[in-house]
Design a protein around this motif. Sequence first.
Motif, short mmCIF file in Angstrom:
data_model
loop_
_atom_site.label_atom_id
_atom_site.label_comp_id
_atom_site.label_asym_id
_atom_site.label_seq_id
_atom_site.Cartn_x
_atom_site.Cartn_y
_atom_site.Cartn_z
N TYR A 156 -34.26 26.58 -30.66
CA TYR A 156 -33.76 28.31 -30.02
C TYR A 156 -34.82 28.62 -29.04
N VAL A 157 -34.89 28.67 -27.97
CA VAL A 157 -35.13 29.56 -26.74
C VAL A 157 -34.81 30.64 -26.63
N GLU A 158 -35.31 31.98 -26.35
CA GLU A 158 -35.07 33.27 -26.30
C GLU A 158 -34.83 32.87 -24.41
N PRO A 159 -33.66 33.55 -24.38
CA PRO A 159 -32.65 33.28 -23.41
C PRO A 159 -33.38 34.31 -22.35
N LYS A 160 -34.19 33.85 -20.94
CA LYS A 160 -33.93 34.47 -19.58
C LYS A 160 -33.63 34.31 -18.56
N LEU A 184 -22.77 39.11 -24.36
CA LEU A 184 -23.54 38.01 -25.40
C LEU A 184 -24.98 38.19 -25.47
N PHE A 185 -25.82 37.79 -24.02
CA PHE A 185 -26.89 37.86 -23.48
C PHE A 185 -26.51 39.26 -22.95
N LYS A 186 -27.76 39.89 -22.57
CA LYS A 186 -28.15 40.93 -21.80
C LYS A 186 -29.54 41.11 -21.46
N ASP A 243 -31.47 28.59 -18.88
CA ASP A 243 -31.37 28.42 -20.39
C ASP A 243 -30.15 28.27 -21.14
N ILE A 244 -29.09 28.67 -20.76
CA ILE A 244 -28.06 28.57 -20.76
C ILE A 244 -26.66 28.46 -20.30
N LEU A 245 -25.63 27.37 -20.07
CA LEU A 245 -25.35 27.30 -19.42
C LEU A 245 -23.63 27.58 -20.04
N ALA A 246 -23.00 28.81 -18.82
CA ALA A 246 -21.71 29.52 -19.29
C ALA A 246 -20.35 29.12 -18.41
N MET A 247 -19.44 28.38 -18.90
CA MET A 247 -18.03 27.83 -17.96
C MET A 247 -16.88 27.95 -19.20
N SER A 269 -21.48 16.37 -23.20
CA SER A 269 -22.35 14.88 -23.29
C SER A 269 -23.05 14.22 -22.52
N LYS A 270 -23.50 15.89 -22.01
CA LYS A 270 -25.00 15.60 -20.88
C LYS A 270 -25.81 16.28 -21.20
N MET A 271 -25.24 17.44 -21.42
CA MET A 271 -26.06 18.60 -21.79
C MET A 271 -27.48 18.46 -22.97
N LYS A 272 -27.82 19.25 -22.72
CA LYS A 272 -29.35 18.86 -23.55
C LYS A 272 -29.65 20.52 -23.88
N LYS A 273 -28.77 21.52 -23.64
CA LYS A 273 -28.73 23.15 -23.73
C LYS A 273 -27.89 23.62 -23.61
N PRO A 274 -27.95 24.79 -24.65
CA PRO A 274 -26.59 25.33 -24.53
C PRO A 274 -25.30 26.06 -24.01
#
Length: 279
Positions: A156-160, A184-186, A243-247, A269-274
């Motif tokens: 977990y990393v605080e999403p910024k 979901l992330f404000k 911090d997060i990828l949305a798609m 398969s390649k992402m290392k973050k949420p």
Amino acid sequence: MGYVLCCIDGKNYSYSACDYAVKISNNMNLPLKFLNIVVHNHYSSKIDLSGSIVLGERDDILQELAKEEEEQSKSAIKSGKEILNELKQRASQTCNNEVIISQIHGEVIDNILELEDEIEALVIGIKSKEEHEIGDNVKEIIRNIHKPVLLVNSDYVEPKKLLVAYNGSSESKKLLQQTSSNPLFKDVKRDIVNLNTNKIESATLLQEAKEIYSKKGYEVETKTLDGTSEDLLINYFNENNCDILAMGAFGHSRVKEFIFGSFTSKVLSKMKKPLLLFR
């Protein structure tokens, strides 16, 4: 009222999934439910069934298999309850809403789809390693559930900072609507990118995305990535400290995916973050 559902198995980033689920629950002001699904698929680790069975051994083998299956089921039920209670205690320290735990039996996909009408957001922990393969269960959940799904594959990393990949598809538009109307992330910075070799078309799409966010009072940065490779998206994500990828997820048919490969699968398969995915 719906709830945020966090599916856990005690192995795949369960603590991180818990922390992200708490964050989403607080942001959306919804109850948080932890779910452990006990799958009774038995594979014997003690008995070798590769050779022929001698007459008279069949009953002994079946009895041994039944005993081993019972032991494995009891172990899975016990460990599932332990992790549920542990995560409830962990979540209750920071969650502003009701925290519920549940353990059910059966197939993962079927059980989650039965709950779809109650779910407002789904959080799942998944294994993470370089060029890893995402399990078929997770892919089928993403294909079939029409709710936002957060895949947690790291601590977990605080999403910024949220990176939104927008291509104008119906999935992408749902993504923008969800992340702007009831996010979901404000209080996170948002970048929007479009992968495109047509700069004019890309500018139109990015302006469309920017206007959707601006109506909700969000300032965003936009960028055209010249090309269609998933590596362009991942490189931008890493280089800009997102911090997060949305798609949007799985926009192609299964036939096209078989022939060309799915963009979503390649990113997974390649992402290392949420990843926050919408279908």
